[in-house]
Design an enzyme around this catalytic site. Sequence first.
Site, mmCIF file in Angstrom:
data_model
loop_
_atom_site.group_PDB
_atom_site.id
_atom_site.type_symbol
_atom_site.label_atom_id
_atom_site.label_comp_id
_atom_site.label_asym_id
_atom_site.label_seq_id
_atom_site.Cartn_x
_atom_site.Cartn_y
_atom_site.Cartn_z
ATOM 1 N N ARG A 60 10.978 -4.998 -12.133
ATOM 2 C CA ARG A 60 12.357 -4.595 -12.478
ATOM 3 C C ARG A 60 13.340 -5.744 -12.370
ATOM 4 O O ARG A 60 14.268 -5.859 -13.167
ATOM 5 C CB ARG A 60 12.791 -3.445 -11.572
ATOM 6 C CG ARG A 60 12.149 -2.146 -11.973
ATOM 7 C CD ARG A 60 12.986 -0.989 -11.520
ATOM 8 N NE ARG A 60 13.033 -0.999 -10.073
ATOM 9 C CZ ARG A 60 12.408 -0.122 -9.302
ATOM 10 N NH1 ARG A 60 11.706 0.830 -9.837
ATOM 11 N NH2 ARG A 60 12.481 -0.207 -8.003
ATOM 12 N N LYS A 169 -5.369 0.472 -5.559
ATOM 13 C CA LYS A 169 -5.463 1.606 -4.663
ATOM 14 C C LYS A 169 -4.069 1.939 -4.129
ATOM 15 O O LYS A 169 -3.202 1.088 -4.203
ATOM 16 C CB LYS A 169 -6.432 1.301 -3.524
ATOM 17 C CG LYS A 169 -5.994 0.131 -2.643
ATOM 18 C CD LYS A 169 -6.619 0.165 -1.292
ATOM 19 C CE LYS A 169 -5.811 1.024 -0.354
ATOM 20 N NZ LYS A 169 -5.966 0.714 1.066
ATOM 21 N N ASP A 198 -11.473 -1.356 -5.886
ATOM 22 C CA ASP A 198 -11.709 -1.259 -4.444
ATOM 23 C C ASP A 198 -12.151 -2.661 -4.050
ATOM 24 O O ASP A 198 -13.256 -3.089 -4.406
ATOM 25 C CB ASP A 198 -12.808 -0.243 -4.124
ATOM 26 C CG ASP A 198 -12.968 -0.072 -2.628
ATOM 27 O OD1 ASP A 198 -13.011 -1.095 -1.909
ATOM 28 O OD2 ASP A 198 -13.046 1.075 -2.157
ATOM 29 N N HIS A 199 -11.292 -3.393 -3.356
ATOM 30 C CA HIS A 199 -11.582 -4.821 -3.212
ATOM 31 C C HIS A 199 -12.837 -5.079 -2.368
ATOM 32 O O HIS A 199 -13.413 -6.161 -2.439
ATOM 33 C CB HIS A 199 -10.366 -5.604 -2.702
ATOM 34 C CG HIS A 199 -10.111 -5.496 -1.228
ATOM 35 N ND1 HIS A 199 -9.453 -4.437 -0.670
ATOM 36 C CD2 HIS A 199 -10.416 -6.316 -0.198
ATOM 37 C CE1 HIS A 199 -9.362 -4.610 0.644
ATOM 38 N NE2 HIS A 199 -9.948 -5.747 0.959
ATOM 39 N N LYS A 203 -16.353 -8.119 -2.491
ATOM 40 C CA LYS A 203 -16.787 -9.015 -1.398
ATOM 41 C C LYS A 203 -18.245 -9.423 -1.624
ATOM 42 O O LYS A 203 -19.091 -8.572 -1.917
ATOM 43 C CB LYS A 203 -16.647 -8.306 -0.035
ATOM 44 C CG LYS A 203 -15.200 -8.101 0.399
ATOM 45 C CD LYS A 203 -15.128 -7.505 1.790
ATOM 46 C CE LYS A 203 -13.715 -7.071 2.146
ATOM 47 N NZ LYS A 203 -12.827 -8.143 2.583
ATOM 48 N N GLU A 237 -10.537 -3.519 12.699
ATOM 49 C CA GLU A 237 -9.557 -4.599 12.525
ATOM 50 C C GLU A 237 -8.807 -4.794 13.830
ATOM 51 O O GLU A 237 -8.541 -3.823 14.547
ATOM 52 C CB GLU A 237 -8.556 -4.245 11.432
ATOM 53 C CG GLU A 237 -9.169 -4.214 10.064
ATOM 54 C CD GLU A 237 -8.118 -3.893 9.021
ATOM 55 O OE1 GLU A 237 -7.556 -4.831 8.448
ATOM 56 O OE2 GLU A 237 -7.843 -2.708 8.822
ATOM 57 N N ASP A 256 -6.737 5.169 4.325
ATOM 58 C CA ASP A 256 -6.521 3.742 4.094
ATOM 59 C C ASP A 256 -7.840 2.973 3.979
ATOM 60 O O ASP A 256 -7.959 2.058 3.177
ATOM 61 C CB ASP A 256 -5.687 3.191 5.265
ATOM 62 C CG ASP A 256 -5.281 1.744 5.059
ATOM 63 O OD1 ASP A 256 -4.767 1.440 3.971
ATOM 64 O OD2 ASP A 256 -5.479 0.923 5.981
ATOM 65 N N HIS A 261 -13.014 2.055 1.037
ATOM 66 C CA HIS A 261 -13.863 0.919 1.405
ATOM 67 C C HIS A 261 -15.150 1.336 2.128
ATOM 68 O O HIS A 261 -16.245 0.932 1.751
ATOM 69 C CB HIS A 261 -13.093 -0.052 2.297
ATOM 70 C CG HIS A 261 -11.760 -0.469 1.735
ATOM 71 N ND1 HIS A 261 -11.549 -0.643 0.393
ATOM 72 C CD2 HIS A 261 -10.567 -0.754 2.336
ATOM 73 C CE1 HIS A 261 -10.285 -1.019 0.189
ATOM 74 N NE2 HIS A 261 -9.671 -1.079 1.357
ATOM 75 N N LYS A 361 -7.665 0.374 13.604
ATOM 76 C CA LYS A 361 -6.762 -0.751 13.842
ATOM 77 C C LYS A 361 -6.732 -0.997 15.341
ATOM 78 O O LYS A 361 -7.100 -0.119 16.126
ATOM 79 C CB LYS A 361 -5.344 -0.379 13.395
ATOM 80 C CG LYS A 361 -5.216 0.014 11.943
ATOM 81 C CD LYS A 361 -5.184 -1.200 11.040
ATOM 82 C CE LYS A 361 -4.929 -0.810 9.593
ATOM 83 N NZ LYS A 361 -5.126 -1.930 8.665
ATOM 84 N N LYS A 366 -11.897 -8.259 14.584
ATOM 85 C CA LYS A 366 -12.152 -7.795 13.220
ATOM 86 C C LYS A 366 -13.640 -7.889 12.954
ATOM 87 O O LYS A 366 -14.245 -8.947 13.140
ATOM 88 C CB LYS A 366 -11.403 -8.656 12.203
ATOM 89 C CG LYS A 366 -11.710 -8.241 10.769
ATOM 90 C CD LYS A 366 -10.670 -8.764 9.793
ATOM 91 C CE LYS A 366 -11.039 -8.426 8.359
ATOM 92 N NZ LYS A 366 -10.365 -7.235 7.866
HETATM 93 C C1 BG6 Z 1 -6.591 -2.506 2.727
HETATM 94 C C2 BG6 Z 1 -5.894 -1.625 3.714
HETATM 95 O O1 BG6 Z 1 -7.069 -1.762 1.631
HETATM 96 O O2 BG6 Z 1 -7.697 -3.141 3.359
HETATM 97 C C3 BG6 Z 1 -5.440 -2.414 4.929
HETATM 98 O O3 BG6 Z 1 -4.766 -1.022 3.109
HETATM 99 C C4 BG6 Z 1 -6.594 -3.173 5.524
HETATM 100 O O4 BG6 Z 1 -4.859 -1.569 5.917
HETATM 101 C C5 BG6 Z 1 -7.329 -3.966 4.454
HETATM 102 O O5 BG6 Z 1 -6.075 -4.048 6.518
HETATM 103 C C6 BG6 Z 1 -8.602 -4.572 5.002
HETATM 104 O O6 BG6 Z 1 -9.145 -5.436 4.044
HETATM 105 P P1 BG6 Z 1 -10.034 -6.674 4.487
HETATM 106 O O7 BG6 Z 1 -10.491 -7.275 3.216
HETATM 107 O O8 BG6 Z 1 -9.149 -7.569 5.304
HETATM 108 O O9 BG6 Z 1 -11.137 -6.107 5.340
#
Ligand code: BG6
Length: 510
Positions: A60, A169, A198-199, A203, A237, A256, A261, A361, A366
């Site tokens: 915007r 997402k 979905d990232h 990986k 995490e 989340d 994931h 969290k 991690k």
């Molecule tokens: C995201 C979540 O999709 O994935 C976050 O919204 C999370 O809360 C993150 O921290 C974790 O991704 P990665 O790649 O750091 O494990």
Amino acid sequence: MATENPLREGLISERQPEPCTLVIFGASGDLTKRKLVPALFTLFTEKLLPESFAIVGFARKAMTDDAFRAEMKEACLKFARHKPTDAAWAVFAKGLFYQAGEYDTPASYSALEERLVRIDAERGVKGNRIFYLSTPPSNFPITIAQLGAAGLVGRVPRPECFRRVIIEKPFGTDLGTAQQLNRDVLAVLDEKSVYRIDHYLGKETVQNLMVLRFANGLFEPLWNSRYVEHVQITGAESIGIEGRGGYFEQAGILRDMVQNHLFQVLAITAMEPPVSMNADDLRDEKVKVLKALRPIPDGRFDEFVIRGQYRAGTIAGRRQVDYQEETGVTKGSARETYVALKLFIDNWRWAGVPFYLRSAKAMPKKVTEVALVFREAPLRLFGKSASQNQLPNVLAIRIQPDEGVSLRFGAKVPGNTMDIQPVNMEFRYGTSFGNEPPEAYERLLLDCWHGDQALFTRGDEVEASWKWISRVHRAWEASSAGVHSYEAGTWGPAEADRLLFRDGHQWRRP
Ligand code: BG6
């Protein structure tokens, strides 16, 4: 000799990317700066983008192309795997453009179309376009509808060029909203042009899970209820919610992290070998796993699901405030920052094998891993005292960090007695390959550019996972009782330990 599938599609490295313009909706957002443009720049420096490409940021706020370029350069200096040199940046920046507009205004889309036609001519892009929806999710339906109304995308494939849409997402917040979003999307697009991100699928280590299983003869024969006692999947995490209180209050860790994931990792761990690595063959197998998830019986949720919320604590020397004190959190909130689940997959391969999943969290560190815990040998040949230190065999696939695979087995302790101790056989990416793995977004953007949907989720897959998750949310909505506290920097509430103790197991301490 292994049999080959003669119809197998060429690998990414064998394919040539076609000229294309990528339009990013939500270009002023964090994802564009932290992930998308840095990933595109890295692909460019690795010569994985075509020579004729363009990237158009859409948002915007009014901004010139030059201001957008300067902002993106700064972002790439900070976040790209390959830092830009002035020379490389000068070439890349010529393909960067910015277009201001409103998401719900038809005139903005006709202006965008005009701009894209000019860019096509200038950059030789031939009308191929990818639209990346990186806006707040409430804008997804209107953006898709407007793209359709303006004729920028359509259900009928064009013979002369491609049009694809990537959707960030979260894809819905429960089964009903995910179904509605699928309807909105499929009213305008064919499923073949839809790329739900979905990232985790981007990986390296998640992809390696498939390689480990299906490119080796060793593991797959053991990968079933006959040999596997139980499976643990952890997505922990150490960070808290990091200023995202508003979002997290709506989402919670189940939405989340787990619905997307962890369920993707679960599906890849548990699926049957697909008949090919084609997108639909692969996704058909994942959907079957998600459909086979046993619903938790009504009234027995506490036996299968434990939720928790962090209190103040210390994580690796850093002070973490109580969830209730985080900005954007409503006092007295019952939103979960920890969840542990016990799942069963009611199919032939996994009947009776518990899958324990946890995500949280404010954990001590991690770590994302999948661990298969194997059944004991059928007979204790070495006597009770020799075996007292023996632990079950474990195959642990470490998704991040310290990416690798380790196999735990019993070995004879050197000496004149027959003592057995657990030892680990390790594979580490860093040691074996040396080079840094690509960012998930690099791989996913490239795959979409190539028209490969294998690492993107399909509509029915997303719905199947929401179907299971939404039952849990409904049960929770009925009562906020049972949100257990845990101190930040610990491995979660004691009740989650009991979930496994009852079955004679315990969580791994990765
Ligand atoms: C995201 C979540 O999709 O994935 C976050 O919204 C999370 O809360 C993150 O921290 C974790 O991704 P990665 O790649 O750091 O494990």
